[in-house]
Design a protein around this motif. Structure first.
Motif, PDB file in Angstrom:
ATOM      1  N   GLN A 106       0.837  -1.047   0.166  1.00 37.50           N
ATOM      2  CA  GLN A 106      -0.008   0.174  -0.153  1.00 37.50           C
ATOM      3  C   GLN A 106       0.829   1.336   0.082  1.00 37.50           C
ATOM      4  O   GLN A 106       0.764   2.113  -0.809  1.00 37.50           O
ATOM      5  CB  GLN A 106      -0.980  -0.075   1.405  1.00 37.50           C
ATOM      6  N   HIS A 107       2.102   1.339   0.786  1.00 36.79           N
ATOM      7  CA  HIS A 107       2.632   2.534   0.864  1.00 36.79           C
ATOM      8  C   HIS A 107       3.552   2.668  -0.452  1.00 36.79           C
ATOM      9  O   HIS A 107       3.737   3.735  -0.548  1.00 36.79           O
ATOM     10  CB  HIS A 107       3.437   2.370   2.209  1.00 36.79           C
ATOM     11  N   ALA A 108       3.946   1.617  -0.848  1.00 35.90           N
ATOM     12  CA  ALA A 108       4.804   1.453  -2.313  1.00 35.90           C
ATOM     13  C   ALA A 108       3.907   2.174  -3.243  1.00 35.90           C
ATOM     14  O   ALA A 108       4.382   3.047  -4.002  1.00 35.90           O
ATOM     15  CB  ALA A 108       5.360   0.200  -2.651  1.00 35.90           C
ATOM     16  N   LEU A 109       2.634   2.072  -3.445  1.00 37.17           N
ATOM     17  CA  LEU A 109       1.907   2.339  -4.339  1.00 37.17           C
ATOM     18  C   LEU A 109       1.487   3.612  -4.237  1.00 37.17           C
ATOM     19  O   LEU A 109       1.252   4.614  -5.153  1.00 37.17           O
ATOM     20  CB  LEU A 109       0.218   1.537  -4.294  1.00 37.17           C
ATOM     21  N   GLN A 110       1.145   4.330  -3.048  1.00 41.70           N
ATOM     22  CA  GLN A 110       0.891   5.455  -2.613  1.00 41.70           C
ATOM     23  C   GLN A 110       2.073   6.583  -2.883  1.00 41.70           C
ATOM     24  O   GLN A 110       1.960   7.500  -3.130  1.00 41.70           O
ATOM     25  CB  GLN A 110       0.442   5.713  -1.214  1.00 41.70           C
ATOM     26  N   ARG A 111       3.381   5.947  -2.816  1.00 32.30           N
ATOM     27  CA  ARG A 111       4.579   6.828  -3.334  1.00 32.30           C
ATOM     28  C   ARG A 111       4.567   6.873  -4.834  1.00 32.30           C
ATOM     29  O   ARG A 111       5.511   7.342  -5.407  1.00 32.30           O
ATOM     30  CB  ARG A 111       5.787   5.991  -3.035  1.00 32.30           C
ATOM     31  N   GLY A 112       4.008   6.102  -5.504  1.00 32.79           N
ATOM     32  CA  GLY A 112       3.958   5.936  -6.954  1.00 32.79           C
ATOM     33  C   GLY A 112       4.630   4.781  -7.533  1.00 32.79           C
ATOM     34  O   GLY A 112       5.106   4.615  -8.721  1.00 32.79           O
ATOM     35  N   GLU A 113       5.113   3.749  -6.697  1.00 35.43           N
ATOM     36  CA  GLU A 113       5.554   2.672  -7.213  1.00 35.43           C
ATOM     37  C   GLU A 113       4.769   1.552  -7.707  1.00 35.43           C
ATOM     38  O   GLU A 113       3.569   1.529  -7.122  1.00 35.43           O
ATOM     39  CB  GLU A 113       6.561   2.082  -6.114  1.00 35.43           C
ATOM     40  N   ASP A 114       4.852   0.992  -8.626  1.00 37.03           N
ATOM     41  CA  ASP A 114       4.312  -0.336  -9.291  1.00 37.03           C
ATOM     42  C   ASP A 114       4.146  -1.566  -8.308  1.00 37.03           C
ATOM     43  O   ASP A 114       5.600  -1.817  -8.048  1.00 37.03           O
ATOM     44  CB  ASP A 114       4.345  -0.550 -10.835  1.00 37.03           C
TER      45      ASP A 114
END
Length: 241
Positions: A126-134
């Motif tokens: 979730q945190h990775a996605l919110q940072r813009g990482e796929d």
């Protein structure tokens, strides 16, 4: 983060762009080499690549059918070369081997305990996605090496997308299974194909569905689009898997 003092948890929980500079340079160099190697060996390209990119700056939950480790190389290097970062989801059993755990953490992989409500891994994704990482997931869980091999689709990716307010980007591959035929460990040069389906948003679900039903629709529709694109590719290239 410090090159020799950071733990595996540091790599799971921090942005890939914040990894130690020497590691980022080394990994970037390996990515470029693998990108060039895979392009020459397997002559792949990604059809409809814009479907992988979110319009609001968040990452995408990318799902794909799984036939070979070669497709992991192609997808991850494609994403990297477009300026984004991809975190593959891996089964936690890989961490039983210390050197594998060390390596996978440093290339951005996130381990997940399959068959459990692994909230720690869900939060990391979730945190990775919110940072813009796929986040790259193979819902089949293992390589499907023959057409008669039983397939068990693992859920959870829709919940991950819901928690992050991210879209799911289904894609499919064809021809990668032929790179290493059953019984062989030697990769062969073969033309392969990768295609993206249209993105799926939770807001696309029918309005009359209840919350749990909407999540189930989100997952099922994403899987349906993944397999629809896979079947399109197979129909276009008879005999290739």
């Amino acid at each position: 983060m410090r090159l020799f003092r950071s733990t595996e948890d540091d790599y799971y929980e921090n942005a890939m762009r914040d990894y130690p500079l020497p590691l980022r340079i080394f990994y970037g160099t390996i990515i470029v080499i693998l990108f060039a190697f895979s392009k020459v060996m397997w002559r792949w390209r990604v059809d409809n690549p814009a479907e992988l990119v979110s319009s609001d700056g968040t990452g995408s939950v990318i799902i794909c059918n799984h036939t070979s480790m070669a497709e992991v190389v192609a997808i991850v290097t494609h994403i990297w070369m477009t300026g984004r970062r991809a975190r593959p989801i891996m089964k936690s059993e890989f961490n039983d081997v210390r050197i594998v755990e060390w390596l996978f953490a440093r290339v951005g992989a996130i381990p997940v305990e399959r068959g459990t409500a692994d909230m720690k891994s869900l939060r990391r994704a979730q945190h990775a996605l919110q940072r813009g990482e796929d986040v790259l997931i193979f819902p089949e869980g293992t390589r499907i090496r023959t057409d008669d091999q039983p397939v068990e689709v693992h859920g959870g990716f829709a919940l991950m997308a819901q928690m992050s307010k991210a879209d799911i980007a289904p894609m499919a591959v064809c021809g990668f299974r032929d790179i290493t035929p059953v019984g062989s460990h030697i990769m062969r040069p073969k033309k392969t194909w990768i295609r993206c389906a249209s993105r799926v948003s939770l807001s696309d679900a029918p309005k009359e569905l209840k919350r749990r039903e909407r999540l189930a629709w989100f997952e099922e529709e994403s899987i349906r689009r993944m397999y629809a694109v896979r079947d399109e590719l197979r129909a276009e290239h008879p005999g290739r898997r």
